[in-house]
Write a protein that holds these residues in place. Structure first.
Motif, short mmCIF file in Angstrom:
data_model
loop_
_atom_site.label_atom_id
_atom_site.label_comp_id
_atom_site.label_asym_id
_atom_site.label_seq_id
_atom_site.Cartn_x
_atom_site.Cartn_y
_atom_site.Cartn_z
N ALA B 25 5.92 4.28 -3.98
CA ALA B 25 5.26 2.98 -4.10
C ALA B 25 3.79 3.07 -3.69
O ALA B 25 2.95 2.31 -4.18
CB ALA B 25 5.99 1.95 -3.25
N TYR B 26 3.48 3.99 -2.79
CA TYR B 26 2.08 4.18 -2.39
C TYR B 26 1.29 4.91 -3.48
O TYR B 26 0.06 4.78 -3.54
CB TYR B 26 2.00 5.03 -1.11
CG TYR B 26 2.24 4.26 0.17
CD1 TYR B 26 1.19 3.63 0.83
CD2 TYR B 26 3.50 4.19 0.74
CE1 TYR B 26 1.40 2.93 2.01
CE2 TYR B 26 3.73 3.49 1.93
CZ TYR B 26 2.67 2.87 2.56
OH TYR B 26 2.86 2.18 3.72
N TYR B 40 -3.05 10.32 3.36
CA TYR B 40 -3.23 8.95 3.88
C TYR B 40 -2.77 8.90 5.34
O TYR B 40 -3.42 8.24 6.17
CB TYR B 40 -2.42 8.01 2.99
CG TYR B 40 -2.34 6.56 3.41
CD1 TYR B 40 -3.47 5.74 3.42
CD2 TYR B 40 -1.11 6.00 3.75
CE1 TYR B 40 -3.37 4.39 3.76
CE2 TYR B 40 -1.00 4.66 4.09
CZ TYR B 40 -2.13 3.86 4.10
OH TYR B 40 -2.03 2.54 4.44
N GLN B 105 -11.27 3.52 4.65
CA GLN B 105 -10.54 2.46 5.35
C GLN B 105 -10.79 1.10 4.70
O GLN B 105 -9.88 0.28 4.60
CB GLN B 105 -10.97 2.43 6.82
CG GLN B 105 -10.03 1.61 7.69
CD GLN B 105 -10.37 1.70 9.16
OE1 GLN B 105 -11.29 2.43 9.54
NE2 GLN B 105 -9.64 0.97 9.98
N LEU B 108 -9.15 1.08 1.08
CA LEU B 108 -7.68 1.03 1.08
C LEU B 108 -7.14 -0.18 1.84
O LEU B 108 -5.95 -0.28 2.11
CB LEU B 108 -7.12 2.32 1.71
CG LEU B 108 -7.49 3.62 0.98
CD1 LEU B 108 -7.07 4.83 1.82
CD2 LEU B 108 -6.82 3.68 -0.38
N ALA B 109 -8.04 -1.11 2.16
CA ALA B 109 -7.67 -2.23 3.03
C ALA B 109 -6.45 -3.01 2.56
O ALA B 109 -5.68 -3.52 3.37
CB ALA B 109 -8.86 -3.17 3.20
N PRO B 112 -1.69 -1.61 2.74
CA PRO B 112 -0.51 -1.95 3.57
C PRO B 112 0.19 -3.21 3.10
O PRO B 112 1.43 -3.25 3.02
CB PRO B 112 -1.12 -2.12 4.97
CG PRO B 112 -2.34 -1.27 4.96
CD PRO B 112 -2.89 -1.41 3.57
N SER B 117 4.79 -5.92 0.83
CA SER B 117 5.45 -6.98 0.07
C SER B 117 6.46 -6.42 -0.92
O SER B 117 7.37 -7.11 -1.35
CB SER B 117 4.40 -7.82 -0.66
OG SER B 117 3.73 -7.03 -1.62
N ALA B 118 6.30 -5.13 -1.25
CA ALA B 118 7.25 -4.51 -2.19
C ALA B 118 8.57 -4.16 -1.52
O ALA B 118 9.54 -3.80 -2.19
CB ALA B 118 6.62 -3.25 -2.80
N VAL B 119 8.61 -4.25 -0.19
CA VAL B 119 9.79 -3.82 0.56
C VAL B 119 10.59 -5.00 1.10
O VAL B 119 11.78 -4.89 1.37
CB VAL B 119 9.39 -2.90 1.72
CG1 VAL B 119 10.62 -2.35 2.43
CG2 VAL B 119 8.52 -1.78 1.23
#
Lengths: 145, 145
Positions: B25-26, B40, B105, B108-109, B112, B117-119
């Motif tokens: 997912a990442y 990462y 940083q 890629l803010a 997370p 939200s995908a989990v």
DNA sequence: TCTATTTATATCGTTTGCGATACAAAATTA
DNA sequence: TAATTTTGTATCGCAAACGATATAAATAGA
């Protein structure tokens, strides 16, 4: 430093680490029989139901065939299973355990308990494992496309 | 077929699968910036505390240096960090973020939250995540030698 | 001080994991 | 039936992981 980037707040890092460490716990028990953990997973699939096409094994393990194909070839070289053309569908390759592959079930009989006892701890017991399984299964289902 | 060998009863297989799928997912979010998930992780370690020796990074991620060393070299090639000899201890290699590494940083803010939200699902919510974290942390602590 | 041991990294070889791609067999459609 | 698409498996290339081993620097012991 954003709170969301703290390693201690990461679910994925925990899953990744727990997975690696638990797999490492299998290593001495499996390497004794020339096996790796993914190969052990393939064995469990075939012990449940022998003579499956590559695709079914890959789907059960939620892996791609390009991961499973070479893995199965290495297991074939070890004499654990055989690969044969499917009769109904000539594209399929049917994977069947050899007697050696069947016998590994007996040789590895004590592996699940040995590893299981290495994981039991304060918050992970026979009472809480179902909840843990449920959460992991939900995560997997949510991410499974 | 022994009950202990059933795939559906395996904690390790669940951790392994959840870890893989969540890492996947990442992937689209990270590859956009030329990063992999382990890279990462290194970034998160260095954002927390810059200028660390290889060993400290490896320990924080619970990885071996033979995994981390080549990973850091690839990140150096990408201009994300620099590797310099330690002044106090000449054996050490100190890893320091470049401006590009610092800037990631910001770039890629939103990662997370997007992955988080995908989990979220039935059994994994802000209420239950602490319990899940606790169980995973206990497993990791139990297996960490 | 001189030697032995430990420590910090690195190198090597093998197995995974996976995106991208290839290819033949089967299924579908024109 | 002929052309197109889909499906099952395999190949390729790259980035992890990790056991085993090597090497130089630091530390401990004789």
């Amino acid at each position: 430093m954003k709170e969301q980037f703290k390693l201690d707040n990461q679910l994925c890092f925990r899953l990744y680490t727990a997975s690696r460490l638990l797999t490492q716990a299998y290593h001495p028990l499996l390497s004794e029989h020339g096996l790796t953990y993914p190969q052990y997973l393939v064995l469990m699939v075939l012990w449940e139901k022998d003579a499956q096409p590559v695709n079914d094994i890959a789907k059960r393990l939620m892996l791609e065939t390009n991961t499973v194909t070479p893995l199965l070839k290495r297991m074939e070289l070890q004499g654990i299973l055989t690969r044969s053309k499917g009769s109904a569908d000539a594209r399929q390759v049917i994977i069947t355990l050899t007697e050696k592959g069947q016998n590994l079930q007996n040789l590895l009989a004590d592996v699940p308990m040995k590893v299981g006892s290495a994981v039991i701890c304060k918050s992970v017991t026979s009472d809480t494992v179902p909840a843990l399984f449920g959460m992991l299964d939900d995560i997997i289902a949510k991410l499974d496309n």
